[in-house]
Design an enzyme around this catalytic site. Structure first.
Site, short mmCIF file in Angstrom:
data_model
loop_
_atom_site.label_atom_id
_atom_site.label_comp_id
_atom_site.label_asym_id
_atom_site.label_seq_id
_atom_site.Cartn_x
_atom_site.Cartn_y
_atom_site.Cartn_z
NE ARG A 483 -0.55 0.25 4.94
CZ ARG A 483 -0.86 -0.47 6.02
NH1 ARG A 483 -1.83 -1.36 5.98
NH2 ARG A 483 -0.19 -0.29 7.13
CD GLU A 485 1.99 2.71 6.56
OE1 GLU A 485 0.81 2.54 6.29
OE2 GLU A 485 2.40 2.99 7.70
CD1 TRP A 544 6.90 2.77 15.43
CD2 TRP A 544 5.91 2.02 17.31
NE1 TRP A 544 5.82 1.98 15.09
CE2 TRP A 544 5.22 1.51 16.19
CE3 TRP A 544 5.47 1.69 18.58
CZ2 TRP A 544 4.10 0.69 16.33
CZ3 TRP A 544 4.37 0.86 18.71
CH2 TRP A 544 3.70 0.37 17.61
CD GLU A 749 -1.43 -3.36 8.82
OE1 GLU A 749 -2.16 -3.47 7.81
OE2 GLU A 749 -0.98 -2.27 9.22
CG HIS A 770 2.40 -5.22 8.24
ND1 HIS A 770 1.92 -4.61 7.12
CD2 HIS A 770 2.61 -4.23 9.15
CE1 HIS A 770 1.84 -3.30 7.35
NE2 HIS A 770 2.26 -3.04 8.57
#
Ligand code: BGC
Length: 914
Positions: A483, A485, A544, A749, A770
């Site tokens: 996608r 991304e 993250w 994902e 993912h």
């Protein structure tokens, strides 16, 4: 397939597979003090290096004569065989060094010599580059409009030059702000794709080095390149933005040609000419449009005409560092034949049988102007049409227009797609399977690991994990390949890194990406959510940003790479200082920014502050360890104390005296246990609560990205092995098995990407490729097969084998080509007996913890004689090879020490019925 890099099985300690900076004979590196490594082929028990000597020479002949005129390390005692630092004189740009290592074994026999190897330096000083950036004026003019430069025809640039003498050696150094495909005299240079790769182009731009000696000749020559927009000025990410780094693609090359008595340099400059050709548009997300009628036949041949070619635009180089590409190039690594072709209405649906990243090569013959369209999708709608809603703004559509010249072959250059299905419309005549071929494209890292066992489902899971990795390791570790991304999200990378290190040789790949992570760090010290950082994305959220600390640590464990710690240490300390500064009471309350929490958890919500605080503590603990490794004892003590204080604050704030963790979620428990936040006496209770939660859910998980990699390890290490297997083997929603039952060939994902009840999840966020949930792969290798590293002796200098049989599996095996050589673990269960077969590479040692139902003797009295008594008794027997040294009993295990070699152990797992 395991590449052992060796073909000699001998008892002599022959060093094989010599490498420089992880690569075989790297061309054009800019590491000033490169590190050299080698492994050994022999399976002889106890084979060990007692000394080595490295000879580095300026010519192969000197080396063959046994002289190291560039550097001779002399005989160095010890077992070092990984990351031995070149310590000769400073090397010049373009200098090639030939080297070999000779070693002596544990009895002083030798020297045994490796084959010769080499590395070659790239362009080391900014002043080495004399070329200028060149581009096509029309691309520049049009790109001032709102159109994405990727929707404009791709520039072709070229120059001619005459060589008056024979060529002895030639190197092409090439890069682009955008993407380039270089050509010389009618041939494409090298097989790297999508070069120069993605970096933060304002911070650094990679260049590639090619040996083009054989592509040149005395007389007229032509050099050329096609340019694509790529990450530089095409569309990237979900913001719909293009031109993130610049407005049009540009090329920079330097061709250095050596003659018998001199050097000629050809560079990109005003002498070049440009034109547009058949590639009408090329965008990584949108796809490529190719009009064969506009082809420029022979454009890269010296003799081609000049019609339509015009002067290029030239601009000066700025200060942006040009760095040598240090990782494996992106390449086509495999071709796939379609599994089926289905004709529907006016189009054909091609099923490649595997969700992959890349494109297809299409053959077609038809009248000039025939327009064939290829749309790529991951899955099908229930009615058999392709499902494209989840691609969001990424059209991933290729169009080819035939020139009407018989059989024509099309393959795109400056795009890639994530797909299993291709919808082909407008194809002239019958599309047959031979006419369409899947081209699998990835950063060509070497496969280093394999895992298999008696469960077909787990074997499919392992395959899906590997395909998920392959499809998402493309220049950077992306979240997904389909996608709009395709970003380098730090959490995804952080949770999957350990698994990735087993499956493939990703050290060079991640070393490059950690520079992107460093480039993305804010002035305040914040790591980012994604690297390369796209302007509008925020500073790192919990789990993250922490990737900036966790990934270097994992690479250190898996590859013994201490230099990475040295390189990134300051950045890591600035991250921790930033967290500390904004969170003085040691709970990560502030600056959680995007605060994704346990992203895509299912049926549970872990408090976000708790997640943050857990990672805050983990960072401090890891930094303490890393400080110690690079000899900063003062820092280490300070970070340890900080980690202790954060852990204490964590327990105070979120943990009850009976070991309940706030929120009572699997992720909360798994993080508390695996990130070492709980006092020892609370661990059993916390583990019990975790296991109970799983059981209460009927053996199902509830973890999202953040917790998933820790769940099965936490259960397994804390006495709930069968519960871990129950989760891993489940085929009920939500689980890996459920994805597989629904046809997954990669990792989804979301757990509920598709459910029987609801069908597809929200197309706004529903990728079928993912890798984050594929982080269970680490558990398969390290716990099921039991193949692990000792953190105190990283890079598998000391192997730990601790298999956890369970879940009704009757056998499991894993192999891993480590930086120290091939490690293997294979076990099977037969009539209650456990058979364990391990291979430990030469020059390493191992601890083998053999599971057994043997009664565990009192630890204080356990010694060899206790073991012998047990053996003699028959019951609860453990049979070990003679040269395995019994170390101790642990609950349910007999622990041995071995040196290198292959060993078989037998133990009784269950007490035989009377
Ligand atoms: C990406 C993830 C990423 C996440 C942040 C998603 O859109 O696909 O993999 O980590 O955003 O929560």
């Amino acid at each position: 397939m395991i590449s052992s890099g060796t073909n000699q099985a001998t008892s002599e300690l022959n060093p094989v597979d010599p490498r420089c900076e992880y690569l075989v004979n790297p061309l054009g590196i800019d590491v000033r003090r490169p590190r050299l490594s080698w492994v050994f082929a022999t399976e002889r028990h106890g084979a060990r290096q007692s000394a080595y000597q490295i000879l580095a020479a300026r010519t192969p002949d000197t080396l063959a004569a046994g002289r190291g005129d560039c550097w001779d390390s002399g005989r160095v005692d010890g077992a070092d065989s990984v990351h031995v630092v070149y310590d000769g004189p400073e090397l010049e740009s373009g200098e090639r060094v030939w080297w070999r290592v000779r070693v002596w074994d544990e009895q002083g026999r030798g020297p045994f010599e490796s084959v010769p190897a080499w590395w070659e330096m790239g362009l080391l000083k900014p002043g080495d580059w004399t070329g200028r950036w060149i581009s096509l004026p029309s691309a520049v003019d049009e790109a001032t409009s709102d159109r994405s430069p990727s929707q404009l025809p791709c520039p072709y640039l070229r120059a001619t030059f005459t060589l008056t003498q024979p060529v002895t050696r030639a190197r092409l150094y090439a890069t682009a702000r955008g993407l380039y495909d270089a050509h010389l005299n009618g041939q494409r240079v090298g097989d790297a794709l999508l070069a120069p790769g993605w970096t933060d182009y304002a911070s650094r731009i990679q260049y590639q080095t090619y040996d083009v000696t054989d592509l040149l000749h005395q007389g007229p020559n032509r050099i050329g390149a096609m340019l694509g927009a790529g990450w530089y000025c095409g569309r990237v990410g979900f913001l719909g933005a293009h031109s993130n780094y610049g407005r049009f693609p540009e090329l920079l090359v330097q061709l250095v040609v050596e003659h018998p008595d001199g050097v000629v340099t050809v560079v990109s400059d005003a002498s070049w000419e440009g034109m547009t050709g058949p590639i009408l548009a090329a965008d990584l997300l949108m796809g490529e449009t190719y009009d064969a009628r506009a082809e420029l036949p022979g454009w890269d041949h010296p003799a081609a005409g000049r019609d339509g070619w015009s002067a290029v635009r030239v601009s000066d180089r700025d200060q942006t560092p040009l760095v040598a590409d240090r990782a494996e190039p992106v390449r086509v690594v495999e071709e796939i034949a379609p599994r089926s072709l289905t004709v529907r209405d006016d189009h054909v649906i091609v099923d490649m049988g595997q969700l992959m990243t890349g494109w297809v090569r299409l053959r077609a013959a038809g009248p000039a102007g025939t327009r064939i369209q290829l749309r790529f999708a991951e899955v099908l709608n229930p009615d058999g049409s392709i499902y494209t809603e989840n691609l969001r703004g990424a059209a991933q559509t290729d169009v080819v227009i035939l020139r009407g010249a018989g059989d024509e072959v099309f393959e795109p250059r400056f795009t890639f797609h994530g797909f299993r299905y291709v919808e082909v419309s407008g194809y002239p005549g019958d599309l047959t399977p031979e006419r369409i071929t899947g081209r699998v494209v990835e950063s060509a890292t070497e496969r280093t690991g394999s895992f298999s066992c008696s469960s077909d489902m787990l074997n499919q899971l392992q395959r899906n994990i590997v395909w998920g990795q392959r499809g998402n390791f493309l220049s950077i570790p992306t979240d997904c390949p389909q996608r709009d991304e395709r970003l380098g999200w730090l959490a995804d990378a952080q949770v999957f890194a350990r698994t990735a290190c087993f499956n493939a040789g990703v050290a060079a790949f991640f070393t490059k990406w950690l520079d992107d992570v460093a480039d993305a760090q804010s002035a305040e010290g914040a790591f980012s959510d994604v690297a390369p950082r796209l302007v509008d994305l925020a500073d790192g959220a919990p789990a993250w940003g922490d990737g900036g600390v966790i990934v270097p640590w994992i690479l250190y464990l898996c590859y013994g790479d201490r230099r990475l710690i040295e390189t990134h240490y300051d950045g890591m300390t600035r991250w921790l200082a930033y967290l500390e500064r904004h969170n003085p009471d040691l709970l990560w309350k502030n600056r959680r920014n995007n605060d994704f929490g346990d992203w895509l958890a299912i049926g549970a919500e872990t408090p976000k502050e708790l997640i943050g605080t857990a990672f805050f503590a983990a960072d401090a603990r890891l930094l303490a360890r890393m400080a110690r490794i690079i000899d900063r004892a003062g820092d280490a003590a300070r970070y340890d104390a900080l980690a202790d204080r954060i852990a204490a604050a964590f327990v105070d704030a979120y943990v009850t005296p009976d070991g309940r963790v706030q929120g009572e979620t699997q992720t909360g428990y798994a993080l508390s246990l695996q990130l070492d936040l709980l006092p020892v006496d609370l661990r059993p209770a916390a583990a019990r609560h975790l296991a109970e939660d799983v059981e209460r859910r009927g053996g199902q998980l509830s973890t999202g990205f953040v917790g998933v990699s820790h769940l099965c390890p936490a259960l397994t290490e804390n006495g709930h092995v069968e519960t871990a297997y129950r989760v891993a083997l489940s085929e009920t929603y939500p689980s890996w098995g459920y994805m597989i039952r629904h046809g997954a060939t990669t990792i989804w994902e979301r757990w509920d990407g598709w459910t029987d009840e609801r069908g597809f999840q929200d197309p706004g966020m529903n990728s079928f490729n993912h890798y984050a949930f594929g982080s269970i792969g680490d558990w398969l290798y390290r716990y099921v097969a039991g193949l692990d590293v000792d953190p105190a002796r990283p890079g598998y200098e000391h192997v730990v084998m601790r298999p956890y049989p369970g879940g009704g599996l009757t056998w499991a095996q894993a192999e891993y080509q480590s930086v120290r050589g091939r490690i293997a673990s294979a076990w099977q269960i037969e009539d209650g007996m456990f058979l364990l077969d391990v291979t430990i590479p030469a020059n390493t040692t191992a601890t083998i913890a053999v599971p057994t139902a043997a009664p565990t003797p009192d630890r204080s009295t356990a010694d060899d004689s206790t073991l012998e008594t047990l053996n003699a008794d028959g019951d609860g027997q453990v049979t070990a090879p003679e040269d395995a040294r019994f170390m101790r009993w642990e609950p349910g295990r007999a622990v041995y020490a071995v040196d290198s070699g292959r060993y078989t152990f037998r133990s009784r797992l269950s007490t035989p019925a009377p």
